[in-house]
Design a protein around this motif. Sequence first.
Motif, PDB file in Angstrom:
ATOM      1  N   GLU A 176       0.858  -1.185   0.000  1.00  0.00           N
ATOM      2  CA  GLU A 176       0.000   0.000   0.000  1.00  0.00           C
ATOM      3  C   GLU A 176       0.894   1.236   0.000  1.00  0.00           C
ATOM      4  N   PHE A 177       0.641   2.142  -0.939  1.00  0.00           N
ATOM      5  CA  PHE A 177       1.489   3.319  -1.095  1.00  0.00           C
ATOM      6  C   PHE A 177       0.700   4.582  -0.798  1.00  0.00           C
ATOM      7  N   GLY A 178       1.253   5.398   0.103  1.00  0.00           N
ATOM      8  CA  GLY A 178       0.599   6.652   0.458  1.00  0.00           C
ATOM      9  C   GLY A 178       1.129   7.844  -0.292  1.00  0.00           C
ATOM     10  N   GLY A 179       2.288   7.693  -0.940  1.00  0.00           N
ATOM     11  CA  GLY A 179       2.884   8.792  -1.683  1.00  0.00           C
ATOM     12  C   GLY A 179       3.850   8.277  -2.725  1.00  0.00           C
ATOM     13  N   VAL A 180       3.740   8.809  -3.934  1.00  0.00           N
ATOM     14  CA  VAL A 180       4.603   8.411  -5.050  1.00  0.00           C
ATOM     15  C   VAL A 180       5.405   9.621  -5.495  1.00  0.00           C
ATOM     16  N   ILE A 181       6.719   9.430  -5.646  1.00  0.00           N
ATOM     17  CA  ILE A 181       7.597  10.467  -6.183  1.00  0.00           C
ATOM     18  C   ILE A 181       8.207   9.933  -7.467  1.00  0.00           C
ATOM     19  N   VAL A 182       7.820  10.524  -8.583  1.00  0.00           N
ATOM     20  CA  VAL A 182       8.354  10.133  -9.886  1.00  0.00           C
ATOM     21  C   VAL A 182       9.666  10.885 -10.093  1.00  0.00           C
ATOM     22  N   GLY A 183      10.745  10.143 -10.269  1.00  0.00           N
ATOM     23  CA  GLY A 183      12.067  10.757 -10.297  1.00  0.00           C
ATOM     24  C   GLY A 183      12.547  11.200 -11.663  1.00  0.00           C
ATOM     25  N   GLU A 184      11.650  11.495 -12.588  1.00  0.00           N
ATOM     26  CA  GLU A 184      12.084  12.025 -13.880  1.00  0.00           C
ATOM     27  C   GLU A 184      12.729  13.394 -13.681  1.00  0.00           C
ATOM     28  N   PRO A 185      13.634  13.790 -14.595  1.00  0.00           N
ATOM     29  CA  PRO A 185      14.345  15.060 -14.395  1.00  0.00           C
ATOM     30  C   PRO A 185      13.407  16.254 -14.340  1.00  0.00           C
ATOM     31  N   SER A 186      13.621  17.099 -13.340  1.00  0.00           N
ATOM     32  CA  SER A 186      12.804  18.301 -13.165  1.00  0.00           C
ATOM     33  C   SER A 186      13.649  19.462 -12.665  1.00  0.00           C
ATOM     34  N   SER A 187      14.970  19.392 -12.896  1.00  0.00           N
ATOM     35  CA  SER A 187      15.907  20.375 -12.324  1.00  0.00           C
ATOM     36  C   SER A 187      15.740  20.469 -10.816  1.00  0.00           C
ATOM     37  N   SER A 188      15.354  19.328 -10.218  1.00  0.00           N
ATOM     38  CA  SER A 188      15.181  19.168  -8.771  1.00  0.00           C
ATOM     39  C   SER A 188      14.020  19.974  -8.211  1.00  0.00           C
ATOM     40  N   GLY A 189      13.097  20.411  -9.079  1.00  0.00           N
ATOM     41  CA  GLY A 189      11.911  21.122  -8.620  1.00  0.00           C
ATOM     42  C   GLY A 189      10.688  20.217  -8.611  1.00  0.00           C
ATOM     43  N   LEU A 190       9.655  20.640  -7.891  1.00  0.00           N
ATOM     44  CA  LEU A 190       8.410  19.891  -7.787  1.00  0.00           C
ATOM     45  C   LEU A 190       7.657  19.932  -9.110  1.00  0.00           C
ATOM     46  N   MET A 191       7.160  18.769  -9.553  1.00  0.00           N
ATOM     47  CA  MET A 191       6.325  18.677 -10.747  1.00  0.00           C
ATOM     48  C   MET A 191       4.942  18.161 -10.353  1.00  0.00           C
ATOM     49  N   LEU A 192       3.929  18.780 -10.945  1.00  0.00           N
ATOM     50  CA  LEU A 192       2.550  18.472 -10.572  1.00  0.00           C
ATOM     51  C   LEU A 192       1.816  17.650 -11.628  1.00  0.00           C
ATOM     52  N   GLY A 193       2.526  17.163 -12.626  1.00  0.00           N
ATOM     53  CA  GLY A 193       1.874  16.301 -13.606  1.00  0.00           C
ATOM     54  C   GLY A 193       2.329  16.571 -15.017  1.00  0.00           C
TER      55      GLY A 193
END
Length: 367
Positions: free
Chosen positions: A149-166
């Motif tokens: 059971e997963f409560g949070g997923v972090i997709v590690g694709e490159p984002s210049s280390s910033g938060l991505m919302l989709g």
Amino acid sequence: MSTTDFLRDLIRIHSLSGKEGPLAQRVLQEWRSLGFSEAFTDGAGNALGVVRGQEPGPGWLLVTHLDHVHEGDASLWEFPPFEAVLDGDTVHGRGAVDIKGPLAAQTYALGRLLARGVRPRRDVWVAAFTDEEIGGTGADFFVKNAPAEFGGVIVGEPSSSGLMLGHRGVASVRVKFRGRAHHASLALQDENPVFAAAEFIRRVRAHEFPEHPITGRTTLTVTQMFTDSGSENLTPNTVEVVLSWRFNEEDDVNRRTLAGLLEGLPAEAELTPLWSRSNTPGFQTPPTDPLAGLVERYAGRLKAGSGVWKFATDGRYTAAAGWPTVGWGPGDEGLAHTTRERVSVRELEAYADTLAELLEREVPPEC
């Protein structure tokens, strides 16, 4: 071994989609050497690693993948694509940023905790999926056979280390225009499908899509054209146009849009069913979402603000499964799939340190 050494090993292993096996074994070897609680492959060939946490409850899922795109003409690269050249602070090569750099950083975020004898607060799974570059069959298998059971997923694709919302959905659409071949000197425009294709392309260019509050505006781009004419003085029987559709709308809306663009033209189009390899939706996580707020507190140290990806990720599968999903990974997304692909060692290390702190201190927020 360091994050950089591990990354360089990964780049040297070719892992085109469908040929990820040797890379998966190298990843499992590293996870086991670092002391992961479990490291194994599943029925889709995904490499899965687990570090057990201190507390019960839904855990974290760190998403990455094993495959990379083809390197193309190696002579166009400044550095050979599979030699993993370390030039100052920078590692060069195919997969450096998409996505072996983020994979190495996620791995060593957990490695840092284990080296200090520290466990994360909750179980942490690292999932390196197969076939991400060709539709995501590895991610599809994983969510349909969820091992926890997963409560949070972090997709590690490159984002210049910033938060991505989709990101937006993506569909590849093939449109075939039919006419009747004839000698070019006759100039029978009504029988030449090139003119019908040209009218369709004009309509595509003129079509306006609404703005989405998170992922922006839908785009529809012509990428390829083919004809069956083998001579310069012969008009074709058929012209085929390929579109890349990056969409926010529901599937039925897309089908109505396509029908409108084709109205009155001698054409047939193929928009495959949703969740096929060539038609998958995106995902959108509101900035007010608890997971977005939590991850932003850490990602914001490295890059302020939030954004969305232009390309698609396996986050579409985890979000569709109902698992809260955001993106956060090191590296410049603009370098993915290019002959200039590279990643900064300092950025990898800063990301690994910050992710390690999050996993040590935080639990996925309850929605």
